[in-house]
Design a protein around this motif. Structure first.
Motif, PDB file in Angstrom:
ATOM      1  N   TYR A 132      19.764 -34.851  28.416  1.00  0.00           N
ATOM      2  CA  TYR A 132      19.609 -33.487  27.825  1.00  0.00           C
ATOM      3  C   TYR A 132      18.076 -33.463  27.508  1.00  0.00           C
ATOM      4  O   TYR A 132      17.184 -34.310  26.702  1.00  0.00           O
ATOM      5  CB  TYR A 132      20.396 -33.554  26.571  1.00  0.00           C
ATOM      6  CG  TYR A 132      21.787 -33.135  26.695  1.00  0.00           C
ATOM      7  CD1 TYR A 132      22.252 -32.061  26.988  1.00  0.00           C
ATOM      8  CD2 TYR A 132      22.821 -34.258  26.756  1.00  0.00           C
ATOM      9  CE1 TYR A 132      23.650 -32.047  27.193  1.00  0.00           C
ATOM     10  CE2 TYR A 132      23.943 -34.091  27.121  1.00  0.00           C
ATOM     11  CZ  TYR A 132      24.360 -32.943  27.183  1.00  0.00           C
ATOM     12  OH  TYR A 132      25.910 -32.589  27.457  1.00  0.00           O
ATOM     13  N   ILE A 176      19.733 -31.123  19.854  1.00  0.00           N
ATOM     14  CA  ILE A 176      21.044 -30.856  20.370  1.00  0.00           C
ATOM     15  C   ILE A 176      22.215 -30.491  19.340  1.00  0.00           C
ATOM     16  O   ILE A 176      23.033 -29.840  19.832  1.00  0.00           O
ATOM     17  CB  ILE A 176      21.581 -32.176  21.256  1.00  0.00           C
ATOM     18  CG1 ILE A 176      22.587 -31.605  22.174  1.00  0.00           C
ATOM     19  CG2 ILE A 176      22.181 -33.258  20.408  1.00  0.00           C
ATOM     20  CD1 ILE A 176      22.806 -32.521  23.469  1.00  0.00           C
ATOM     21  N   TYR A 184      27.245 -35.808  23.777  1.00  0.00           N
ATOM     22  CA  TYR A 184      27.357 -34.475  24.414  1.00  0.00           C
ATOM     23  C   TYR A 184      28.012 -33.612  23.723  1.00  0.00           C
ATOM     24  O   TYR A 184      28.891 -33.874  22.517  1.00  0.00           O
ATOM     25  CB  TYR A 184      28.542 -34.756  25.772  1.00  0.00           C
ATOM     26  CG  TYR A 184      29.701 -35.199  25.501  1.00  0.00           C
ATOM     27  CD1 TYR A 184      30.823 -34.418  25.269  1.00  0.00           C
ATOM     28  CD2 TYR A 184      29.871 -36.500  25.430  1.00  0.00           C
ATOM     29  CE1 TYR A 184      32.203 -34.806  25.072  1.00  0.00           C
ATOM     30  CE2 TYR A 184      31.209 -37.238  25.193  1.00  0.00           C
ATOM     31  CZ  TYR A 184      32.299 -36.460  25.053  1.00  0.00           C
ATOM     32  OH  TYR A 184      33.694 -36.958  24.993  1.00  0.00           O
ATOM     33  N   PRO A 185      27.600 -32.147  23.531  1.00  0.00           N
ATOM     34  CA  PRO A 185      28.166 -31.267  22.530  1.00  0.00           C
ATOM     35  C   PRO A 185      29.339 -30.461  23.047  1.00  0.00           C
ATOM     36  O   PRO A 185      29.496 -29.912  24.277  1.00  0.00           O
ATOM     37  CB  PRO A 185      26.814 -30.189  22.452  1.00  0.00           C
ATOM     38  CG  PRO A 185      26.304 -30.380  23.984  1.00  0.00           C
ATOM     39  CD  PRO A 185      26.482 -31.570  24.607  1.00  0.00           C
ATOM     40  N   VAL A 202      29.564 -32.836  18.550  1.00  0.00           N
ATOM     41  CA  VAL A 202      28.564 -33.520  19.246  1.00  0.00           C
ATOM     42  C   VAL A 202      28.988 -34.841  19.163  1.00  0.00           C
ATOM     43  O   VAL A 202      29.035 -35.602  18.170  1.00  0.00           O
ATOM     44  CB  VAL A 202      27.164 -33.396  18.619  1.00  0.00           C
ATOM     45  CG1 VAL A 202      26.199 -34.281  19.516  1.00  0.00           C
ATOM     46  CG2 VAL A 202      26.630 -32.028  18.501  1.00  0.00           C
ATOM     47  N   ALA A 258      35.659 -29.526  17.505  1.00  0.00           N
ATOM     48  CA  ALA A 258      34.441 -29.204  18.210  1.00  0.00           C
ATOM     49  C   ALA A 258      33.364 -30.027  17.463  1.00  0.00           C
ATOM     50  O   ALA A 258      33.488 -30.411  16.306  1.00  0.00           O
ATOM     51  CB  ALA A 258      34.000 -27.899  17.898  1.00  0.00           C
ATOM     52  N   SER A 303      31.697 -27.181  21.991  1.00  0.00           N
ATOM     53  CA  SER A 303      32.014 -26.119  21.054  1.00  0.00           C
ATOM     54  C   SER A 303      33.468 -25.714  21.222  1.00  0.00           C
ATOM     55  O   SER A 303      33.972 -25.124  20.449  1.00  0.00           O
ATOM     56  CB  SER A 303      31.218 -25.239  21.464  1.00  0.00           C
ATOM     57  OG  SER A 303      29.833 -25.422  20.943  1.00  0.00           O
ATOM     58  N   TYR A 349      26.355 -24.410  21.979  1.00  0.00           N
ATOM     59  CA  TYR A 349      26.078 -25.220  23.219  1.00  0.00           C
ATOM     60  C   TYR A 349      27.275 -26.013  23.690  1.00  0.00           C
ATOM     61  O   TYR A 349      27.932 -26.645  22.553  1.00  0.00           O
ATOM     62  CB  TYR A 349      24.923 -26.022  22.996  1.00  0.00           C
ATOM     63  CG  TYR A 349      24.376 -26.403  24.180  1.00  0.00           C
ATOM     64  CD1 TYR A 349      23.918 -25.725  25.593  1.00  0.00           C
ATOM     65  CD2 TYR A 349      24.124 -27.986  24.501  1.00  0.00           C
ATOM     66  CE1 TYR A 349      23.546 -26.082  26.727  1.00  0.00           C
ATOM     67  CE2 TYR A 349      23.760 -28.434  25.781  1.00  0.00           C
ATOM     68  CZ  TYR A 349      23.327 -27.564  26.773  1.00  0.00           C
ATOM     69  OH  TYR A 349      22.935 -28.186  28.027  1.00  0.00           O
ATOM     70  N   ASP A 350      27.778 -26.191  24.866  1.00  0.00           N
ATOM     71  CA  ASP A 350      28.941 -26.886  25.033  1.00  0.00           C
ATOM     72  C   ASP A 350      28.839 -27.364  26.435  1.00  0.00           C
ATOM     73  O   ASP A 350      28.895 -26.684  27.329  1.00  0.00           O
ATOM     74  CB  ASP A 350      30.145 -26.011  25.248  1.00  0.00           C
ATOM     75  CG  ASP A 350      31.623 -26.560  25.456  1.00  0.00           C
ATOM     76  OD1 ASP A 350      32.081 -26.983  24.383  1.00  0.00           O
ATOM     77  OD2 ASP A 350      32.037 -26.512  26.874  1.00  0.00           O
ATOM     78  N   ARG A 351      29.053 -28.669  26.378  1.00  0.00           N
ATOM     79  CA  ARG A 351      28.803 -29.549  27.930  1.00  0.00           C
ATOM     80  C   ARG A 351      29.465 -30.719  27.716  1.00  0.00           C
ATOM     81  O   ARG A 351      29.189 -31.362  26.843  1.00  0.00           O
ATOM     82  CB  ARG A 351      27.367 -29.812  28.002  1.00  0.00           C
ATOM     83  CG  ARG A 351      26.867 -30.141  29.325  1.00  0.00           C
ATOM     84  CD  ARG A 351      26.762 -28.963  30.000  1.00  0.00           C
ATOM     85  NE  ARG A 351      26.758 -29.443  31.458  1.00  0.00           N
ATOM     86  CZ  ARG A 351      26.411 -29.075  32.594  1.00  0.00           C
ATOM     87  NH1 ARG A 351      25.756 -27.803  32.410  1.00  0.00           N
ATOM     88  NH2 ARG A 351      26.440 -29.409  33.993  1.00  0.00           N
ATOM     89  N   TRP A 394      24.106 -26.860  19.483  1.00  0.00           N
ATOM     90  CA  TRP A 394      25.686 -26.815  19.287  1.00  0.00           C
ATOM     91  C   TRP A 394      25.829 -26.017  18.075  1.00  0.00           C
ATOM     92  O   TRP A 394      26.774 -25.054  18.564  1.00  0.00           O
ATOM     93  CB  TRP A 394      26.096 -28.442  19.167  1.00  0.00           C
ATOM     94  CG  TRP A 394      27.581 -28.424  18.846  1.00  0.00           C
ATOM     95  CD1 TRP A 394      28.426 -28.270  19.518  1.00  0.00           C
ATOM     96  CD2 TRP A 394      28.137 -28.707  17.449  1.00  0.00           C
ATOM     97  NE1 TRP A 394      29.792 -28.383  18.553  1.00  0.00           N
ATOM     98  CE2 TRP A 394      29.361 -28.592  17.367  1.00  0.00           C
ATOM     99  CE3 TRP A 394      27.312 -29.064  16.297  1.00  0.00           C
ATOM    100  CZ2 TRP A 394      30.053 -28.835  16.318  1.00  0.00           C
ATOM    101  CZ3 TRP A 394      28.005 -29.420  15.081  1.00  0.00           C
ATOM    102  CH2 TRP A 394      29.455 -29.211  15.119  1.00  0.00           C
ATOM    103  N   LYS A 395      25.158 -26.178  17.061  1.00  0.00           N
ATOM    104  CA  LYS A 395      25.667 -25.597  15.829  1.00  0.00           C
ATOM    105  C   LYS A 395      25.331 -24.097  15.721  1.00  0.00           C
ATOM    106  O   LYS A 395      26.064 -23.302  15.523  1.00  0.00           O
ATOM    107  CB  LYS A 395      25.289 -26.247  14.590  1.00  0.00           C
ATOM    108  CG  LYS A 395      25.655 -25.760  13.132  1.00  0.00           C
ATOM    109  CD  LYS A 395      27.021 -26.013  13.143  1.00  0.00           C
ATOM    110  CE  LYS A 395      27.362 -25.838  11.539  1.00  0.00           C
ATOM    111  NZ  LYS A 395      28.811 -26.163  11.305  1.00  0.00           N
TER     112      LYS A 395
END
Length: 95
Positions: free
Chosen positions: A89, A33, A57-58, A73, A71, A60, A42-44, A37-38
């Motif tokens: 996830y 994850i 949760y990631p 995780v 930004a 961004s 990924y953005d959630r 993200w990196k």
């Protein structure tokens, strides 16, 4: 490929693991994850179980109710696996 497996109800940890397997995937590892993200942005804004039993949760794109300042995780913690309910996830590699 990462995706957030959405269910009508939240899941215990064991239910989350099974939900990913049923969908032909596995519960995502923390490193997976972080990589999504990196590297992929990924953005959630939905807390979900990961393989180590943590909930994260990631984010961004920082916004008010998710992660207002940075930004990252986001780390929720290590909740009780049998009684706390979250999304999950899952990770599935490209075929």
């Amino acid at each position: 490929r990462f995706y957030y497996l959405i269910h009508p109800t939240k899941l215990t940890y064991d239910e989350a693991v099974q939900a990913c397997l049923k969908d032909g995937a596995q519960i995502a590892k923390v490193g997976q994850i972080f990589a999504a993200w990196k590297l992929l942005g990924y953005d959630r804004c939905d807390a979900g179980w990961l393989a180590d039993g943590s909930v994260r949760y990631p984010i961004s794109r920082p916004r008010k109710r998710c992660s207002p300042n940075e930004a990252a995780v986001r780390f929720v913690g290590f909740p009780d696996k049998k009684h706390k309910l979250y999304g999950v996830y899952c990770f599935r590699a490209y075929n």
